[in-house]
Design a protein around this motif. Structure first.
Motif, PDB file in Angstrom:
ATOM      1  N   UNK A 274     -41.301 -48.358  60.507  1.00  0.00           N
ATOM      2  CA  UNK A 274     -41.795 -48.093  61.855  1.00  0.00           C
ATOM      3  C   UNK A 274     -43.012 -48.987  62.039  1.00  0.00           C
ATOM      4  N   UNK A 275     -42.952 -49.891  63.020  1.00  0.00           N
ATOM      5  CA  UNK A 275     -44.022 -50.857  63.279  1.00  0.00           C
ATOM      6  C   UNK A 275     -44.392 -51.639  62.020  1.00  0.00           C
ATOM      7  N   UNK A 276     -43.386 -51.987  61.205  1.00  0.00           N
ATOM      8  CA  UNK A 276     -43.609 -52.792  60.011  1.00  0.00           C
ATOM      9  C   UNK A 276     -44.029 -52.020  58.782  1.00  0.00           C
ATOM     10  N   UNK A 277     -44.173 -50.699  58.870  1.00  0.00           N
ATOM     11  CA  UNK A 277     -44.596 -49.867  57.745  1.00  0.00           C
ATOM     12  C   UNK A 277     -43.377 -49.111  57.203  1.00  0.00           C
ATOM     13  N   UNK A 278     -43.155 -49.172  55.888  1.00  0.00           N
ATOM     14  CA  UNK A 278     -42.019 -48.488  55.270  1.00  0.00           C
ATOM     15  C   UNK A 278     -42.249 -46.979  55.334  1.00  0.00           C
ATOM     16  N   UNK A 279     -41.267 -46.282  55.924  1.00  0.00           N
ATOM     17  CA  UNK A 279     -41.355 -44.826  56.044  1.00  0.00           C
ATOM     18  C   UNK A 279     -40.407 -44.113  55.093  1.00  0.00           C
ATOM     19  N   UNK A 280     -39.347 -44.799  54.639  1.00  0.00           N
ATOM     20  CA  UNK A 280     -38.457 -44.233  53.628  1.00  0.00           C
ATOM     21  C   UNK A 280     -37.868 -45.384  52.818  1.00  0.00           C
ATOM     22  N   UNK A 281     -37.603 -45.095  51.551  1.00  0.00           N
ATOM     23  CA  UNK A 281     -37.138 -46.123  50.627  1.00  0.00           C
ATOM     24  C   UNK A 281     -36.349 -45.447  49.519  1.00  0.00           C
ATOM     25  N   UNK A 282     -35.133 -45.945  49.242  1.00  0.00           N
ATOM     26  CA  UNK A 282     -34.343 -45.368  48.160  1.00  0.00           C
ATOM     27  C   UNK A 282     -33.436 -46.428  47.546  1.00  0.00           C
ATOM     28  N   UNK A 283     -33.187 -46.283  46.266  1.00  0.00           N
ATOM     29  CA  UNK A 283     -32.241 -47.155  45.564  1.00  0.00           C
ATOM     30  C   UNK A 283     -30.863 -46.546  45.783  1.00  0.00           C
ATOM     31  N   UNK A 284     -30.024 -47.250  46.548  1.00  0.00           N
ATOM     32  CA  UNK A 284     -28.706 -46.743  46.914  1.00  0.00           C
ATOM     33  C   UNK A 284     -27.679 -46.985  45.820  1.00  0.00           C
ATOM     34  N   UNK A 285     -27.783 -48.117  45.111  1.00  0.00           N
ATOM     35  CA  UNK A 285     -26.827 -48.438  44.058  1.00  0.00           C
ATOM     36  C   UNK A 285     -27.478 -49.383  43.057  1.00  0.00           C
ATOM     37  N   UNK A 286     -27.101 -49.209  41.798  1.00  0.00           N
ATOM     38  CA  UNK A 286     -27.557 -50.107  40.740  1.00  0.00           C
ATOM     39  C   UNK A 286     -26.441 -50.131  39.702  1.00  0.00           C
ATOM     40  N   UNK A 287     -25.896 -51.330  39.458  1.00  0.00           N
ATOM     41  CA  UNK A 287     -24.777 -51.385  38.528  1.00  0.00           C
ATOM     42  C   UNK A 287     -24.412 -52.793  38.129  1.00  0.00           C
ATOM     43  N   UNK A 288     -23.259 -52.886  37.453  1.00  0.00           N
ATOM     44  CA  UNK A 288     -22.732 -54.163  36.970  1.00  0.00           C
ATOM     45  C   UNK A 288     -21.233 -54.201  37.222  1.00  0.00           C
ATOM     46  N   UNK A 289     -20.745 -55.369  37.594  1.00  0.00           N
ATOM     47  CA  UNK A 289     -19.314 -55.642  37.629  1.00  0.00           C
ATOM     48  C   UNK A 289     -19.049 -56.656  36.534  1.00  0.00           C
ATOM     49  N   UNK A 290     -18.053 -56.384  35.668  1.00  0.00           N
ATOM     50  CA  UNK A 290     -17.760 -57.289  34.560  1.00  0.00           C
ATOM     51  C   UNK A 290     -16.267 -57.559  34.480  1.00  0.00           C
ATOM     52  N   UNK A 291     -15.924 -58.720  33.927  1.00  0.00           N
ATOM     53  CA  UNK A 291     -14.547 -59.086  33.625  1.00  0.00           C
ATOM     54  C   UNK A 291     -14.543 -59.813  32.295  1.00  0.00           C
ATOM     55  N   UNK A 292     -13.537 -59.553  31.471  1.00  0.00           N
ATOM     56  CA  UNK A 292     -13.423 -60.249  30.197  1.00  0.00           C
ATOM     57  C   UNK A 292     -14.068 -59.484  29.059  1.00  0.00           C
ATOM     58  N   UNK A 293     -14.455 -60.230  28.052  1.00  0.00           N
ATOM     59  CA  UNK A 293     -14.951 -59.661  26.810  1.00  0.00           C
ATOM     60  C   UNK A 293     -16.464 -59.436  26.851  1.00  0.00           C
ATOM     61  N   UNK A 294     -16.901 -58.620  27.795  1.00  0.00           N
ATOM     62  CA  UNK A 294     -18.326 -58.347  27.998  1.00  0.00           C
ATOM     63  C   UNK A 294     -18.490 -56.929  28.522  1.00  0.00           C
ATOM     64  N   UNK A 295     -19.611 -56.305  28.189  1.00  0.00           N
ATOM     65  CA  UNK A 295     -19.931 -54.994  28.751  1.00  0.00           C
ATOM     66  C   UNK A 295     -21.352 -55.043  29.306  1.00  0.00           C
ATOM     67  N   UNK A 296     -21.627 -54.147  30.215  1.00  0.00           N
ATOM     68  CA  UNK A 296     -22.941 -54.098  30.853  1.00  0.00           C
ATOM     69  C   UNK A 296     -23.314 -52.641  31.100  1.00  0.00           C
ATOM     70  N   UNK A 297     -24.550 -52.300  30.777  1.00  0.00           N
ATOM     71  CA  UNK A 297     -25.062 -50.947  30.999  1.00  0.00           C
ATOM     72  C   UNK A 297     -26.304 -51.009  31.878  1.00  0.00           C
ATOM     73  N   UNK A 298     -26.208 -50.533  33.117  1.00  0.00           N
ATOM     74  CA  UNK A 298     -27.400 -50.506  33.966  1.00  0.00           C
ATOM     75  C   UNK A 298     -28.448 -49.577  33.358  1.00  0.00           C
ATOM     76  N   UNK A 299     -29.675 -50.015  33.369  1.00  0.00           N
ATOM     77  CA  UNK A 299     -30.779 -49.209  32.850  1.00  0.00           C
ATOM     78  C   UNK A 299     -31.609 -48.660  33.998  1.00  0.00           C
ATOM     79  N   UNK A 300     -32.893 -48.512  33.782  1.00  0.00           N
ATOM     80  CA  UNK A 300     -33.760 -47.947  34.826  1.00  0.00           C
ATOM     81  C   UNK A 300     -34.001 -48.923  35.968  1.00  0.00           C
ATOM     82  N   UNK A 301     -34.277 -48.363  37.124  1.00  0.00           N
ATOM     83  CA  UNK A 301     -34.669 -49.130  38.315  1.00  0.00           C
ATOM     84  C   UNK A 301     -35.743 -48.319  39.024  1.00  0.00           C
TER      85      UNK A 301
END
Length: 142
Positions: A75-102
């Motif tokens: 509102x008028x350039x000031x953040x009034x709400x903020x949230x992390x909607x998604x945090x993750x990894x997309x992988x293909x092949x011989x690899x794994x990924x584990x999202x940690x903290x955000x």
């Protein structure tokens, strides 16, 4: 006795008035108070979503995409709400990924800007290769 009680009442009333006067200090420059502080509307108003990601691949073997998505309103350039909607990894092949903290590492609600930091650990299965990936998403002032 009446004079003593009257004197105590007057002292208490004066003390209450001085405490009330002490709470009417001008707002800090870090307080979001809108147009009354900045002379009018000077920033964007609305809600939106922002995304940051890192991608890497080795043809036909592995691919990885680490991402973070943030929803916020201003509102008028000031953040009034903020949230992390998604945090993750997309992988293909011989690899794994584990999202940690955000988390919000700077600015945030009440500020005109914010910085979000997101971590993930990825591991290639066929080789002793691993890495911690760090994403930084910045919401610009305005």
């Amino acid at each position: 006795m009446r004079k003593v009680l009257l004197l105590v009442a007057i002292v208490a009333a004066l003390a209450g008035a001085s405490v009330a006067g002490a709470t009417t200090t001008p707002p800090s420059p870090h307080v979001a108070c809108g147009p009354t502080c900045n002379g009018g509307s000077s920033g964007w108003t609305g809600c939106t979503q922002q995304r940051a990601n890192h991608s890497a691949s080795v043809a036909f073997l592995v691919s990885i995409n680490h991402y973070v998505v943030v929803n916020y309103c201003k509102v008028n350039g000031i953040i009034t709400s903020l949230s992390i909607a998604a945090h993750g990894c997309d992988v293909n092949g011989l690899i794994s990924c584990s999202p940690g903290p955000a988390w919000v590492s700077g600015g945030g609600v009440g500020s005109g800007w914010a910085t979000i930091e997101a971590h993930a650990l990825w591991v290639v299965w066929t080789a002793p290769i691993s890495n911690t990936d760090v994403l930084t998403l910045t919401i610009s002032p305005g």
